[in-house]
Design a protein around this motif. Structure first.
Motif: not given
Length: 266
Positions: A18, A103, A150, A247-249, A251
């Protein structure tokens, strides 16, 4: 960056990393945000206003972590410069990262002006407005074509939008506007799955606003006495939270104000 090195990087890493754009990333909280993001495997575009040498030192530190970074000059209070700035961003994305988007956008660049409400000049007000609110509003707007679906935006506010201290009426008012803007951005960008959150630091020991919080032991002791965790904040207390939000944590964290103050003025 030499093209042969760029091609090796993109061939090995394309699609596996990213990229974050961190404004005001040459020092203070922005520097720590950039390094914290790099430690999580995020490549960095960071901006600086005048301190090119400091910015390049941050780039070097990030590269020593095994991550890519590029520093770009930006006057965050000059909206007329934003179109040309993002032309440079687009070029760097293609040449250095083999990408046509980034991102995460971290709107950190800012200044502090300490002036009582009754003494604040229109010039001071306009300076704060241009950098702290107008600049953030239109920089983010100009960033949208390059911001990946996203992805995420992190705006920076202040604990002073919740509690008050003499001398920060204009500054805190701008940050209050940022907090409201964050909710609207989250609502309107939700269709692109772009999350928007705001981080509100408490008192942090940096050189921001003249460096009193970093240099004055008496001030630090006072801050500790009105903070539940008993100390003044450090840059890493903030950078790690910004990295979490990018971060995806995080999301499912969206349109939230996260105060990172150690429990100041509870």
């Amino acid at each position: 960056m030499k093209r042969e090195n760029m091609m090796e990087f993109t061939a090995n890493e394309k699609g596996q990393y990213k990229i974050a754009l961190v404004t005001g990333g040459s020092r203070g909280l922005g520097k720590n945000m950039a390094i914290s993001l790099a430690k999580k495997g995020v490549a960095i575009l960071l901006t600086y206003h005048n301190q090119k040498e400091e910015a390049e030192e941050v780039v070097s530190a990030i590269k020593q972590l095994g991550q890519q970074a590029v520093a770009l000059q930006l006057d965050a209070g000059n909206t007329k410069s934003f179109a040309a700035f993002f032309e440079r961003v687009s070029f760097v994305l293609a040449e250095t990262f083999g990408r046509d988007s980034f991102d995460y956008l971290v709107n950190n660049a800012g200044i502090g002006i300490n002036s009582l409400f009754a003494e604040t000049t229109e010039e001071q007000f306009d300076t704060l407005m241009n950098i702290q609110f107008k600049g953030v509003f239109f920089l983010t707007q100009k960033a949208l074509p390059l911001l990946a679906d996203g992805g995420g935006i992190v705006n920076i506010s202040t604990g002073l939008a919740r509690f008050s201290m003499p001398g920060y009426a204009a500054y805190a008012a701008m940050k209050g506007a940022i907090e409201t803007l964050t909710k609207y951005q989250a609502k309107e960008l939700g269709g692109r799955k772009i999350r928007v959150n705001v981080v509100a630091p408490g008192a942090i020991a940096t050189d921001f606003g003249g460096g009193a919080l970093k240099e004055n032991q008496q001030v630090q002791e006072h801050i500790g006495s009105i903070t539940a965790l008993g100390r003044i904040g450090q840059p890493d207390d903030i950078g790690s939270v910004v990295a979490f939000l990018c971060s995806d944590d995080a999301k499912w964290v969206n349109a939230q104000r996260i105060e990172v103050s150690g429990g100041m003025n509870l």
